[in-house]
Design an enzyme around this catalytic site. Structure first.
Site: not given
Ligand code: 4NP
Length: 159
Positions: A8, A11, A13-15, A128
């Site tokens: 994602c 790294n 939340c989603r992945s 997200d």
């Molecule tokens: P992820 O979510 O891609 O599912 O891990 C996010 C985590 C952090 C950020 C964006 C999305 N960020 O902008 O810091």
């Protein structure tokens, strides 16, 4: 051995959620020895961080453990994996831009392509949850559970 990396943006939340769900499914079926599972982000802002506490709490409530630390997906990582599974279309684009050759590009899929209902609905992004409320984290789990089941069904034919 089938080598999988969920990817994602951050790294956290989603992945990591997809990784925890997939590891759980594979363990439950006694298939751990056949799989190597990791997750990574296309971005590097959170490298070394634990998964988001909201993701970890939501996963724990459903019996999934998110234990890894964030890493950034690097060009050389394409050699380490057979399947590189993007959480959304943006992640997929970033991975395709990073891929060194056609062999690497062929490894990139969107995770939800492996869920028939998502394919039928034409809804292939894992949304997200980072800037939203708790329901977003539950939704990520719902989506990852369905997609990882479909993925495992698909991969089981390779074993
Ligand atoms: P992820 O979510 O891609 O599912 O891990 C996010 C985590 C952090 C950020 C964006 C999305 N960020 O902008 O810091």
């Amino acid at each position: 051995m089938i080598r999988i990396c969920f990817v994602c943006l951050g790294n956290i939340c989603r992945s990591p959620t997809a990784e925890g769900v997939m590891r759980h499914l594979v363990t439950e079926r006694g298939l751990s020895a056949h799989f190597h599972i990791e997750s990574a982000g296309t971005g590097g802002w959170h490298v070394g961080d634990h998964a988001d506490p909201r993701s970890r709490a939501a996963a724990r409530r459903r019996g999934f453990l998110l234990a890894g630390l964030a890493q950034q997906f690097a060009r050389g990582d394409f050699e380490r994996f057979d399947y590189v599974l993007a959480a959304d279309g943006e992640n997929r684009k970033s991975l395709l831009a990073l891929a060194p050759d056609e062999t690497a590009r062929r490894k990139v899929h969107r995770l939800r392509e492996f869920d028939a209902a998502s394919r039928d609905a034409g809804d292939l992004d894992v949304p997200d949850p980072y800037y939203g409320g708790d329901e977003g984290f539950e939704r990520v789990l719902d989506v990852c559970e369905a997609a990882c089941l479909g993925l495992l069904e698909h991969l089981a034919t390779e074993l």
